[in-house]
Design a protein around this motif. Structure first.
Motif, PDB file in Angstrom:
ATOM      1  N   LYS A  54      18.599  18.406  37.077  1.00  0.00           N
ATOM      2  CA  LYS A  54      18.316  19.759  37.402  1.00  0.00           C
ATOM      3  C   LYS A  54      18.908  20.969  37.017  1.00  0.00           C
ATOM      4  O   LYS A  54      18.557  22.007  37.387  1.00  0.00           O
ATOM      5  N   TYR A  55      19.902  20.613  36.998  1.00  0.00           N
ATOM      6  CA  TYR A  55      21.258  21.464  35.860  1.00  0.00           C
ATOM      7  C   TYR A  55      20.661  21.222  35.090  1.00  0.00           C
ATOM      8  O   TYR A  55      20.088  23.248  34.943  1.00  0.00           O
ATOM      9  N   THR A  76      28.541  14.184  31.908  1.00  0.00           N
ATOM     10  CA  THR A  76      28.481  14.993  32.587  1.00  0.00           C
ATOM     11  C   THR A  76      29.702  16.147  32.007  1.00  0.00           C
ATOM     12  O   THR A  76      30.152  17.347  32.492  1.00  0.00           O
ATOM     13  N   GLN A  95      26.202  22.730  43.621  1.00  0.00           N
ATOM     14  CA  GLN A  95      25.527  21.726  43.924  1.00  0.00           C
ATOM     15  C   GLN A  95      25.906  20.772  42.803  1.00  0.00           C
ATOM     16  O   GLN A  95      25.560  19.323  42.689  1.00  0.00           O
ATOM     17  N   PHE A  96      25.283  20.645  41.690  1.00  0.00           N
ATOM     18  CA  PHE A  96      25.492  20.521  40.550  1.00  0.00           C
ATOM     19  C   PHE A  96      26.935  19.600  40.270  1.00  0.00           C
ATOM     20  O   PHE A  96      26.437  18.928  39.346  1.00  0.00           O
ATOM     21  N   GLN A  97      27.805  21.050  40.421  1.00  0.00           N
ATOM     22  CA  GLN A  97      29.263  21.049  39.572  1.00  0.00           C
ATOM     23  C   GLN A  97      30.377  19.910  40.059  1.00  0.00           C
ATOM     24  O   GLN A  97      30.246  20.126  42.021  1.00  0.00           O
ATOM     25  N   LEU A 111      21.076  14.725  39.295  1.00  0.00           N
ATOM     26  CA  LEU A 111      21.563  16.481  39.836  1.00  0.00           C
ATOM     27  C   LEU A 111      21.793  16.990  37.925  1.00  0.00           C
ATOM     28  O   LEU A 111      21.603  17.831  37.981  1.00  0.00           O
ATOM     29  N   ILE A 112      22.027  16.153  37.367  1.00  0.00           N
ATOM     30  CA  ILE A 112      22.200  16.671  35.405  1.00  0.00           C
ATOM     31  C   ILE A 112      20.873  17.006  35.330  1.00  0.00           C
ATOM     32  O   ILE A 112      21.183  17.936  34.359  1.00  0.00           O
ATOM     33  N   LEU A 146      29.868  18.424  35.138  1.00  0.00           N
ATOM     34  CA  LEU A 146      29.499  18.085  36.127  1.00  0.00           C
ATOM     35  C   LEU A 146      29.432  16.675  37.640  1.00  0.00           C
ATOM     36  O   LEU A 146      30.303  15.855  36.966  1.00  0.00           O
ATOM     37  N   ARG A 147      29.296  16.910  38.848  1.00  0.00           N
ATOM     38  CA  ARG A 147      28.994  15.245  39.191  1.00  0.00           C
ATOM     39  C   ARG A 147      28.094  14.183  38.338  1.00  0.00           C
ATOM     40  O   ARG A 147      27.109  14.397  37.872  1.00  0.00           O
TER      41      ARG A 147
END
Length: 112
Positions: free
Chosen positions: A19-20, A50, A86-88, A16-17, A10-11
């Motif tokens: 949200k993923y 990540t 968008q999260f990856q 963002l994590i 993941l980013r």
């Protein structure tokens, strides 16, 4: 039964994590139905930092290339892939089979 193990990064962004992880707590019904319809019996994703680790158990007749290609054409699959991209930490345009890297099994506990 066949088993496939994969990793994906993941980013490096805690928001963002989160949200993923939230997205995967509420996977769209069409996505779950599609996964099952191509012969995936069970799918689990684990996270450490990540790094994601996925286990897919499939029917014996499952073909990694052909059945994943078929999955990609099913309803809402492309929309889901675009959303989670968008999260990856990989090329958003890459197919799922390129984002998720297959792992090689190097050990299995012998049966007594």
């Amino acid at each position: 039964m066949k088993r496939y193990c994969q990793i994906l990064n993941l980013r490096e962004d805690p928001e963002l994590i989160a949200k993923y992880c939230e997205a995967h707590a509420h996977v769209w019904p069409e996505i779950q139905e599609g996964i099952r319809s191509v012969g995936i019996l069970d799918m689990q994703i684990f996270r450490r930092g990540t790094t994601l680790f996925m286990i897919c158990d499939t029917v014996d007749s499952f073909d990694w290339v052909n059945d994943n290609a078929r999955l990609a054409t099913l309803p809402r699959q492309a929309e889901w892939e675009a959303y989670v991209a968008q999260f990856q930490g990989c090329d958003p345009a890459a197919p799922s089979t390129e984002k998720w890297q297959l792992m090689e099994k190097i050990f299995e506990l012998e049966k007594p």
